[in-house]
Design a protein around this motif. Sequence first.
Motif, PDB file in Angstrom:
ATOM      1  N   ASP A 117       0.823  -1.205   0.000  1.00  0.00           N
ATOM      2  CA  ASP A 117       0.000   0.000   0.000  1.00  0.00           C
ATOM      3  C   ASP A 117       0.857   1.254   0.000  1.00  0.00           C
ATOM      4  OD1 ASP A 117      -2.221  -1.631   0.139  1.00  0.00           O
ATOM      5  OD2 ASP A 117      -2.497  -1.386   2.307  1.00  0.00           O
ATOM      6  N   HIS A 168       1.527  -7.223  10.633  1.00  0.00           N
ATOM      7  CA  HIS A 168       0.251  -7.790  10.197  1.00  0.00           C
ATOM      8  C   HIS A 168       0.007  -7.642   8.695  1.00  0.00           C
ATOM      9  CE1 HIS A 168      -0.655  -3.515  10.380  1.00  0.00           C
ATOM     10  NE2 HIS A 168      -1.711  -3.762   9.639  1.00  0.00           N
ATOM     11  N   ASP A 169       0.581  -6.590   8.099  1.00  0.00           N
ATOM     12  CA  ASP A 169       0.340  -6.352   6.677  1.00  0.00           C
ATOM     13  C   ASP A 169       1.363  -7.054   5.787  1.00  0.00           C
ATOM     14  OD1 ASP A 169       2.370  -4.714   7.574  1.00  0.00           O
ATOM     15  OD2 ASP A 169       1.772  -2.958   6.407  1.00  0.00           O
ATOM     16  N   GLY A 194       6.524  -7.086   1.670  1.00  0.00           N
ATOM     17  CA  GLY A 194       5.505  -7.874   2.355  1.00  0.00           C
ATOM     18  C   GLY A 194       5.956  -9.176   2.973  1.00  0.00           C
ATOM     19  N   ASP A 226      -1.615  -4.409  -0.497  1.00  0.00           N
ATOM     20  CA  ASP A 226      -1.515  -5.494   0.475  1.00  0.00           C
ATOM     21  C   ASP A 226      -2.863  -6.210   0.569  1.00  0.00           C
ATOM     22  OD1 ASP A 226       1.186  -4.965   1.288  1.00  0.00           O
ATOM     23  OD2 ASP A 226       0.441  -3.208   2.357  1.00  0.00           O
ATOM     24  N   ASP A 227      -3.160  -6.954  -0.454  1.00  0.00           N
ATOM     25  CA  ASP A 227      -4.421  -7.683  -0.559  1.00  0.00           C
ATOM     26  C   ASP A 227      -4.108  -9.091  -1.047  1.00  0.00           C
ATOM     27  OD1 ASP A 227      -6.718  -8.662  -2.498  1.00  0.00           O
ATOM     28  OD2 ASP A 227      -7.668  -7.306  -1.060  1.00  0.00           O
TER      29      ASP A 227
END
Length: 245
Positions: free
Chosen positions: A13, A76-77, A71, A47-48
């Motif tokens: 993101d 958490h992301d 990532g 971040d999906d």
Amino acid sequence: MPNPTAAMLVIGDEILSGRTRDTNTQYLATKLAEMGIDLLEVRVVPDDQLRISEAAVHLSETFDHVFTSGGIGPTHDDITADSIALAFGKSISVRDDALEILKHHCARMGVELNDSRLRMARIPEGASLIENSVSAAPGFSIGNVHVMAGVPKIFEDMAVRVLSGLTGGRPLRSRSVEIFRPEGEIARKLGEIVQAFPDLSIGSYPRRIDGRFAVNVVFRGKDRFTVDSAAKAFLAAFPDAADSD
């Protein structure tokens, strides 16, 4: 024989929001060009998990090599490892060899191997580790996808290790010429040169320098003689132009 092909998948993101500048793509593109591996696509995704997974599958099926950045940290992301596991239909868990690397690093640094840091030892089934001499936490390769950190110094360290094991083709050659004229004055002749050298990629990049119109023309190809011939044709057409390499 054509060069191997590659794609870059940039994850985060922070890249899409503009908070972080992506320098990893430029680094990788330069290294791949030197090796003769053609970087043909760069994709940036948030971040999906589903978006990352779908992009990884598509790029993996389309290109010889896929390089990802971002990532794989402790927060958490950092969901890239899970997303790549999903893409390949693999399970993911803390792996002994990755765990030992992190244990040794934490002991050496005098820090706790807490649950957050333990996340960085989660590796998809069947993947091989990519060593990280900067901060220890490994990346990994699975199939033709090479998963690396987003921090530039770490990304570069991992990339060197991955690239050392790949076979390239004919390196990309380039030559740049600069002229202090607007594009409209060179477009017709440049178009003729483009037609005369169909095997080259020829780009025209306008800018202003000290209030003057200028154009940087870049000739790219796999054959040095052809690249030089096209550049010389431009220089002959425009005596006020000069090499800018």
